[in-house]
Design a protein around this motif. Structure first.
Motif, short mmCIF file in Angstrom:
data_model
loop_
_atom_site.label_atom_id
_atom_site.label_comp_id
_atom_site.label_asym_id
_atom_site.label_seq_id
_atom_site.Cartn_x
_atom_site.Cartn_y
_atom_site.Cartn_z
N CYS A 3 0.84 -1.21 0.00
CA CYS A 3 0.00 0.00 0.00
C CYS A 3 0.87 1.25 0.00
O CYS A 3 1.79 1.37 0.82
CB CYS A 3 -0.89 -0.01 1.25
SG CYS A 3 -1.88 1.47 1.43
N ILE A 4 0.61 2.16 -0.93
CA ILE A 4 1.38 3.42 -0.94
C ILE A 4 0.43 4.60 -0.73
O ILE A 4 -0.74 4.54 -1.12
CB ILE A 4 2.19 3.61 -2.25
CG1 ILE A 4 1.28 3.65 -3.49
CG2 ILE A 4 3.25 2.52 -2.40
CD1 ILE A 4 2.02 4.03 -4.77
N LEU A 5 0.99 5.62 -0.10
CA LEU A 5 0.22 6.86 0.12
C LEU A 5 0.80 7.92 -0.81
O LEU A 5 2.00 8.21 -0.77
CB LEU A 5 0.37 7.30 1.58
CG LEU A 5 -0.27 8.64 1.94
CD1 LEU A 5 -1.80 8.57 1.81
CD2 LEU A 5 0.10 9.03 3.39
N ILE A 6 -0.06 8.49 -1.66
CA ILE A 6 0.38 9.55 -2.57
C ILE A 6 -0.27 10.85 -2.11
O ILE A 6 -1.50 10.97 -2.13
CB ILE A 6 -0.05 9.25 -4.04
CG1 ILE A 6 0.55 7.93 -4.52
CG2 ILE A 6 0.34 10.39 -4.96
CD1 ILE A 6 0.13 7.54 -5.94
N THR A 7 0.54 11.81 -1.68
CA THR A 7 -0.06 13.10 -1.31
C THR A 7 -0.13 13.97 -2.57
O THR A 7 0.74 13.88 -3.45
CB THR A 7 0.77 13.83 -0.24
OG1 THR A 7 1.98 14.30 -0.83
CG2 THR A 7 1.08 12.94 0.95
N GLY A 8 -1.18 14.78 -2.67
CA GLY A 8 -1.32 15.64 -3.85
C GLY A 8 -1.63 14.85 -5.12
O GLY A 8 -1.37 15.33 -6.23
N GLU A 27 -1.63 -4.62 -8.37
CA GLU A 27 -1.73 -5.32 -7.08
C GLU A 27 -1.48 -4.37 -5.90
O GLU A 27 -1.81 -4.70 -4.75
CB GLU A 27 -0.74 -6.51 -7.04
CG GLU A 27 0.75 -6.16 -6.85
CD GLU A 27 1.45 -5.58 -8.09
OE1 GLU A 27 0.79 -5.41 -9.13
OE2 GLU A 27 2.66 -5.27 -8.01
N ILE A 28 -0.91 -3.19 -6.16
CA ILE A 28 -0.61 -2.26 -5.06
C ILE A 28 -1.83 -1.40 -4.75
O ILE A 28 -2.45 -0.84 -5.66
CB ILE A 28 0.60 -1.36 -5.42
CG1 ILE A 28 1.87 -2.21 -5.57
CG2 ILE A 28 0.82 -0.27 -4.37
CD1 ILE A 28 3.12 -1.41 -5.91
N ARG A 29 -2.16 -1.29 -3.48
CA ARG A 29 -3.25 -0.41 -3.06
C ARG A 29 -2.71 1.02 -3.01
O ARG A 29 -1.64 1.27 -2.47
CB ARG A 29 -3.76 -0.87 -1.69
CG ARG A 29 -4.98 -0.15 -1.27
CD ARG A 29 -5.73 -0.87 -0.15
NE ARG A 29 -6.75 0.05 0.28
CZ ARG A 29 -6.66 0.83 1.36
NH1 ARG A 29 -5.64 0.73 2.16
NH2 ARG A 29 -7.61 1.70 1.63
N ILE A 30 -3.46 1.95 -3.60
CA ILE A 30 -3.02 3.34 -3.64
C ILE A 30 -4.01 4.19 -2.85
O ILE A 30 -5.21 4.21 -3.15
CB ILE A 30 -2.95 3.85 -5.10
CG1 ILE A 30 -1.97 3.02 -5.93
CG2 ILE A 30 -2.58 5.33 -5.14
CD1 ILE A 30 -1.96 3.36 -7.42
N VAL A 31 -3.51 4.89 -1.84
CA VAL A 31 -4.35 5.84 -1.10
C VAL A 31 -3.84 7.23 -1.45
O VAL A 31 -2.64 7.50 -1.36
CB VAL A 31 -4.29 5.60 0.42
CG1 VAL A 31 -5.13 6.63 1.16
CG2 VAL A 31 -4.75 4.19 0.75
N LEU A 49 -10.20 5.33 -9.72
CA LEU A 49 -10.75 5.18 -8.36
C LEU A 49 -11.57 3.89 -8.29
O LEU A 49 -12.28 3.55 -9.22
CB LEU A 49 -11.64 6.37 -8.00
CG LEU A 49 -10.92 7.69 -7.66
CD1 LEU A 49 -11.93 8.79 -7.36
CD2 LEU A 49 -9.95 7.52 -6.48
N GLY A 50 -11.44 3.17 -7.17
CA GLY A 50 -12.18 1.91 -7.04
C GLY A 50 -11.57 1.09 -5.94
O GLY A 50 -11.03 1.63 -4.97
N GLU A 54 -7.98 4.74 -3.66
CA GLU A 54 -8.92 5.47 -2.81
C GLU A 54 -8.46 6.93 -2.68
O GLU A 54 -7.26 7.19 -2.55
CB GLU A 54 -8.92 4.81 -1.41
CG GLU A 54 -9.89 5.43 -0.44
CD GLU A 54 -9.63 4.95 1.01
OE1 GLU A 54 -10.21 5.55 1.92
OE2 GLU A 54 -8.84 4.02 1.20
N LEU A 55 -9.42 7.85 -2.74
CA LEU A 55 -9.10 9.27 -2.53
C LEU A 55 -9.59 9.68 -1.15
O LEU A 55 -10.78 9.56 -0.84
CB LEU A 55 -9.78 10.12 -3.60
CG LEU A 55 -9.73 11.64 -3.40
CD1 LEU A 55 -8.29 12.16 -3.44
CD2 LEU A 55 -10.58 12.37 -4.45
N VAL A 56 -8.68 10.18 -0.31
CA VAL A 56 -9.06 10.75 0.99
C VAL A 56 -8.91 12.26 0.85
O VAL A 56 -7.82 12.75 0.54
CB VAL A 56 -8.15 10.23 2.12
CG1 VAL A 56 -8.50 10.90 3.45
CG2 VAL A 56 -8.23 8.71 2.22
N VAL A 57 -10.01 12.99 1.03
CA VAL A 57 -9.93 14.45 0.91
C VAL A 57 -9.52 15.01 2.27
O VAL A 57 -10.24 14.85 3.27
CB VAL A 57 -11.27 15.04 0.45
CG1 VAL A 57 -11.18 16.57 0.35
CG2 VAL A 57 -11.68 14.45 -0.89
#
Ligand code: NAD
Ligand code: DAU
Length: 334
Positions: A3-8, A27-31, A49-50, A54-57
């Motif tokens: 799982c990776i977190l992408i800011t912006g 296969e990688i989850r992207i937040v 998106l799906g 996932e998009l966290v505002v």
């Protein structure tokens, strides 16, 4: 990495990077953590998106939210920023808050949970190069000499990351890239502004002499470079990213006019940007030699044509912002 977190990730480069990873590694989850400022657009992400994306505002300065998301991730790729020089000259506050305090908030969390961190920065931290010495380029050893509130805030964020690597063992890398172009770039920026000016019946606007030089790279080549650094880069290192794409603003504008079948002189010269950096040029030999990265978009004219086609085919993406952006520029005689 699971799982990776992408800011912006709802902005220009972050959304292109999210598409790049989603395609390459389904296969990688992207937040994605994005505040959706005027520069962020959830429509940049609708097709990915799906289940896996996932998009966290939210805000990168929000400590509890950042702690939660960083804790859940294996790596953080940090794009979120106020990114436009002209805006920073009018109102620098949000640049200090997001670019400095936001980066501080993220690296504190990455240190706390011992997570891999990649900081996306800019060649502008090195200031500018003279126009008449075209063999000189920025290297990872170039002195920090930022000129604008934007580049000073990015330079500050780089310094924080460097200090956290040394003092707290933050597992981080930094990349400093030159000017990107491609799809999803906000229409306040040079290339999309001129393309959409022509498409909406306005005249393109060139600052000052138009002799200032930028070193253009396609956004997909930047995404590939970041992925290579994230997965194979050495911790603690800075990599400069550029594709040997130096061109004067006037030459870029004339190419746009030619590709869009407009007369070569169909543009206005407007007020110059205060403190306008003269020339950027990147020596990318470190990332090329160490990681084998190389740009695929080596023909700027065809990359530009593709970009023009994208703005022609996505008028609904930019049209509702156009009047507002141009009114802001007009207030500044630009
Ligand atoms: P952009 O302005 O298009 O996107 C920035 C994104 O960050 C937007 O989606 C915005 O909503 C989000 N954001 C802003 N403040 C936030 C906050 N407080 N919390 C969460 N999200 C926030 O920018 P870009 O051109 O895609 O640039 C991305 C990164 O790459 C920046 O760090 C920039 O400094 C760097 N960079 C840009 C270029 C370039 O040519 N555009 C070149 C080199 C480096
Ligand atoms: O070098 C990397 C940087 O590139 C990034 O860090 C920034 O986030 C990104 O915005 C970009 O900064 P610039 O200031 O170089 O980009 P901008 O698109 O604003 O302008 C490019 C050049 O074109 C610059 O010399 C100013 C000029 N210009 C810009 C506009 C908007 C014009 O001549 N006319 C215009 O209308």
């Amino acid at each position: 990495m699971k799982c990776i977190l992408i800011t912006g990730g709802a902005g220009f480069i972050g959304s292109n990077f999210a598409h790049y990873v989603a395609e390459l590694h389904p296969e990688i989850r992207i937040v994605i953590l994005d505040k959706l400022t005027y520069a962020g657009n959830f429509r940049n992400l609708v097709d990915i998106l799906g289940k896996h994306v996932e998009l966290v505002v939210g805000d990168i300065c929000d400590v509890p939210l950042v702690n939660k998301l960083v804790h859940q991730s294996d790596a953080i790729i940090h794009f979120a920023a106020e990114s436009h020089n002209d805006n920073s000259l009018v109102n620098p506050w949000s640049f200090m808050q997001t670019n400095i305090v936001g980066t501080y908030t993220l690296i504190q969390a990455a240190t706390k949970y011992n997570k891999r961190f990649h900081h996306v920065s800019t060649d502008e931290v090195y200031g500018d190069l003279p126009l008449d010495m075209d063999n000189e380029k920025f290297t990872p050893d170039s002195q920090y000499r930022p000129s604008s509130p934007y580049s000073a805030s990015k330079a500050s964020s780089d310094m924080l990351v460097r200090a956290w690597i040394r003092s707290f063992g933050l597992q981080a890398t930094i990349s400093n890239c030159s000017n990107n172009y491609g799809p999803y770039q906000h229409i306040e920026k040079f290339i999309p502004r001129q393309i959409t000016n022509i498409l909406s019946g306005r005249r393109p606007k060139l600052y000052g002499s138009g002799n200032n030089v930028r070193d253009w790279i396609h956004v997909n080549d930047h995404s590939a470079a970041i992925w290579d650094i994230l997965t194979r880069g050495r911790i603690g290192e800075t990599y400069l990213v550029g594709a040997d794409g130096e061109m004067s603003n006037k030459a870029v504008l004339e190419m746009i006019l030619k590709l869009m079948k407009q007369p070569q002189n169909a543009y206005d010269i407007v007020k110059d940007r205060p403190g306008h950096d003269l020339r950027y040029a990147i020596d990318a030999s470190k990332i090329r030699d160490e990681l084998g990265w190389q740009p695929l978009y080596t023909d700027f004219q065809s990359g530009l044509q593709e970009t023009i086609n994208w703005y022609m085919d996505h008028q609904d993406w930019w049209q509702m912002d156009k009047n507002k952006v141009e009114m802001t520029y007009a207030r500044n005689n630009q």
